[in-house]
Design a protein around this motif. Structure first.
Motif, short mmCIF file in Angstrom:
data_model
loop_
_atom_site.label_atom_id
_atom_site.label_comp_id
_atom_site.label_asym_id
_atom_site.label_seq_id
_atom_site.Cartn_x
_atom_site.Cartn_y
_atom_site.Cartn_z
N GLU A 174 67.39 15.72 -3.51
CA GLU A 174 68.38 15.65 -4.58
C GLU A 174 68.72 17.03 -5.11
O GLU A 174 67.95 17.99 -4.98
CB GLU A 174 67.84 14.78 -5.73
CG GLU A 174 67.45 13.37 -5.33
CD GLU A 174 68.62 12.56 -4.79
OE1 GLU A 174 69.78 12.90 -5.11
OE2 GLU A 174 68.37 11.59 -4.04
N ASP A 175 69.90 17.14 -5.74
CA ASP A 175 70.37 18.42 -6.26
C ASP A 175 69.36 19.06 -7.21
O ASP A 175 69.15 20.27 -7.18
CB ASP A 175 71.70 18.24 -7.00
CG ASP A 175 72.86 18.01 -6.05
OD1 ASP A 175 72.66 18.18 -4.83
OD2 ASP A 175 73.95 17.67 -6.52
N LYS A 176 68.74 18.24 -8.04
CA LYS A 176 67.82 18.77 -9.05
C LYS A 176 66.58 19.40 -8.43
O LYS A 176 65.89 20.19 -9.09
CB LYS A 176 67.41 17.68 -10.03
CG LYS A 176 66.63 16.53 -9.39
CD LYS A 176 66.32 15.45 -10.41
CE LYS A 176 65.57 14.28 -9.78
NZ LYS A 176 65.29 13.21 -10.78
N GLU A 177 66.30 19.08 -7.17
CA GLU A 177 65.15 19.67 -6.49
C GLU A 177 65.47 21.04 -5.90
O GLU A 177 64.57 21.83 -5.64
CB GLU A 177 64.67 18.75 -5.37
CG GLU A 177 64.22 17.37 -5.82
CD GLU A 177 63.81 16.51 -4.65
OE1 GLU A 177 62.70 16.72 -4.13
OE2 GLU A 177 64.61 15.63 -4.25
N SER A 178 66.74 21.31 -5.68
CA SER A 178 67.15 22.57 -5.06
C SER A 178 67.25 23.68 -6.09
O SER A 178 67.58 23.45 -7.25
CB SER A 178 68.50 22.39 -4.37
OG SER A 178 68.98 23.62 -3.88
N LYS A 179 66.97 24.92 -5.65
CA LYS A 179 67.07 26.08 -6.52
C LYS A 179 68.16 27.05 -6.06
O LYS A 179 68.14 28.22 -6.39
CB LYS A 179 65.72 26.81 -6.58
CG LYS A 179 64.59 25.98 -7.17
CD LYS A 179 63.29 26.76 -7.19
CE LYS A 179 62.14 25.90 -7.74
NZ LYS A 179 60.86 26.64 -7.73
N ILE A 180 69.11 26.54 -5.29
CA ILE A 180 70.20 27.37 -4.78
C ILE A 180 71.43 27.17 -5.67
O ILE A 180 71.96 26.06 -5.77
CB ILE A 180 70.55 27.01 -3.33
CG1 ILE A 180 69.32 27.12 -2.44
CG2 ILE A 180 71.66 27.91 -2.81
CD1 ILE A 180 68.73 28.50 -2.33
N PHE A 181 71.86 28.26 -6.31
CA PHE A 181 73.01 28.19 -7.21
C PHE A 181 73.98 29.35 -6.98
O PHE A 181 73.55 30.48 -6.72
CB PHE A 181 72.55 28.24 -8.68
CG PHE A 181 71.74 27.05 -9.10
CD1 PHE A 181 72.35 25.87 -9.47
CD2 PHE A 181 70.35 27.12 -9.12
CE1 PHE A 181 71.60 24.77 -9.86
CE2 PHE A 181 69.60 26.03 -9.50
CZ PHE A 181 70.22 24.85 -9.87
N TYR A 182 75.26 29.04 -7.08
CA TYR A 182 76.29 30.07 -7.08
C TYR A 182 76.35 30.76 -8.43
O TYR A 182 75.95 30.21 -9.44
CB TYR A 182 77.67 29.45 -6.84
CG TYR A 182 78.04 29.29 -5.40
CD1 TYR A 182 78.02 30.37 -4.54
CD2 TYR A 182 78.45 28.05 -4.92
CE1 TYR A 182 78.38 30.21 -3.22
CE2 TYR A 182 78.81 27.89 -3.60
CZ TYR A 182 78.78 28.98 -2.75
OH TYR A 182 79.13 28.82 -1.45
N LYS A 183 76.92 31.94 -8.42
CA LYS A 183 77.23 32.59 -9.68
C LYS A 183 78.31 31.80 -10.40
O LYS A 183 79.12 31.11 -9.77
CB LYS A 183 77.74 34.02 -9.44
CG LYS A 183 76.66 35.00 -9.05
CD LYS A 183 77.24 36.39 -8.90
CE LYS A 183 76.14 37.40 -8.64
NZ LYS A 183 76.71 38.76 -8.45
N GLU A 184 78.37 31.91 -11.69
CA GLU A 184 79.41 31.26 -12.46
C GLU A 184 80.70 32.07 -12.36
O GLU A 184 80.68 33.29 -12.25
CB GLU A 184 79.00 31.15 -13.93
CG GLU A 184 77.78 30.28 -14.15
CD GLU A 184 77.37 30.22 -15.61
OE1 GLU A 184 78.11 30.77 -16.44
OE2 GLU A 184 76.31 29.64 -15.89
N GLY A 185 81.84 31.34 -12.37
CA GLY A 185 83.12 32.01 -12.47
C GLY A 185 83.69 32.53 -11.18
O GLY A 185 84.64 33.29 -11.19
N LEU A 186 83.12 32.14 -10.01
CA LEU A 186 83.73 32.55 -8.77
C LEU A 186 85.07 31.87 -8.60
O LEU A 186 85.23 30.69 -8.86
CB LEU A 186 82.82 32.19 -7.59
CG LEU A 186 81.55 33.04 -7.42
CD1 LEU A 186 80.71 32.47 -6.30
CD2 LEU A 186 81.92 34.47 -7.13
#
Length: 261
Positions: A174-186
């Motif tokens: 699930e998404d909540k298990e992942s720690k991969i995030f984009y920067k905000e505002g791309l």
């Protein structure tokens, strides 16, 4: 097919009779599917009820849905790839490029991947996250019943490997298990500013490319692809070749997200 439906009923704690009632089928209708093929509409009703694909019910796919396929193949594929010293180097090099660039990912994500590169063993979620971080394109077979390879496309390189799709562990991360995030505002390619995304939003329903589509472009020895020529100007601004390559990679992620909606 009936055995799969019975198994799903058991998992969801519902009887066949209750399922028939829920879907508006006549009593005993599902048992008749052992002798005659159901209509496409009725098959889809069963698939929608259990949130599985019709391919799974028909025995075409071993995965209940596309999310399970993507998670299972990414984890099994990354395990297989890291078993090869040559492929491990390609993955580590690709991870280092993304860590150093700082173009897409939040600092917390880059630090997280940095920590993974120092580990000897990973959890399934960590294998999944590493795949999301380094794999730009996941090329899946058109039919899981065929002995067709999976391709991980990295920075200018690709890794091709075979999996036994029917026997690999089936996973849903699930998404909540992942720690991969984009920067905000791309910026989106349409000029719209995005919120923070998890990479799994781009890959929940992996596009099913034919594994042979890019064979002519692929170097038989190295597995690398010839880079496309990118104009020296982009939207009227001066960019280095490396920056232009990063922009094109980001655009491909956004295109993948649009295709998967």
């Amino acid at each position: 097919m009936l055995e799969k439906i019975q198994s799903l009923c058991k998992t969801h704690k519902i009887t066949l009779t209750q399922l028939e009632r829920e879907l508006g089928f006549g009593r005993g209708a599902l048992y008749k599917w052992t002798k005659s093929f159901p209509t496409a509409d009725n098959l889809q009703k069963v698939a929608d009820f259990f949130k599985v694909s019709t391919d799974y019910l028909l025995g075409i796919s071993p995965f209940t849905n596309a999310k399970e396929a993507g998670c299972s193949i990414r984890v099994a594929g990354m395990k297989a790839a890291l078993d090869s010293p040559q492929n491990k180097k390609l993955i580590w090099d690709a991870a280092r490029i993304n860590i150093d660039s700082g173009f897409w990912f939040k600092d917390s994500t880059r630090k997280y991947i940095e920590s993974l590169l120092k580990k000897e063993a990973f959890t399934d979620v960590e294998y999944y996250d590493l795949s999301l971080f380094v794999v730009w394109e996941l090329i899946l077979p058109p039919d899981f019943r065929e002995n067709t390879p999976v391709v991980f496309v990295l920075w200018g390189q690709s890794i091709t490997f075979y999996l036994d799709y029917w026997s690999i562990p089936k996973l849903t991360i699930e998404d909540k298990e992942s720690k991969i995030f984009y920067k905000e505002g791309l910026d989106d390619v349409n000029g719209e500013v995005s919120d923070e995304y998890t990479l799994s939003e781009f890959t929940d329903r992996p596009t099913r490319y034919l594994a042979t589509e890019r064979v002519e472009e692929q170097d038989a020895l190295t597995g690398s692809y010839e880079p496309e020529t990118i104009a020296a100007h982009h939207d009227g601004e001066e960019w280095t070749d490396e920056e232009l390559a990063e922009i094109e990679r980001f655009k491909e992620f956004v295109r993948s997200k649009k295709r998967d909606k």
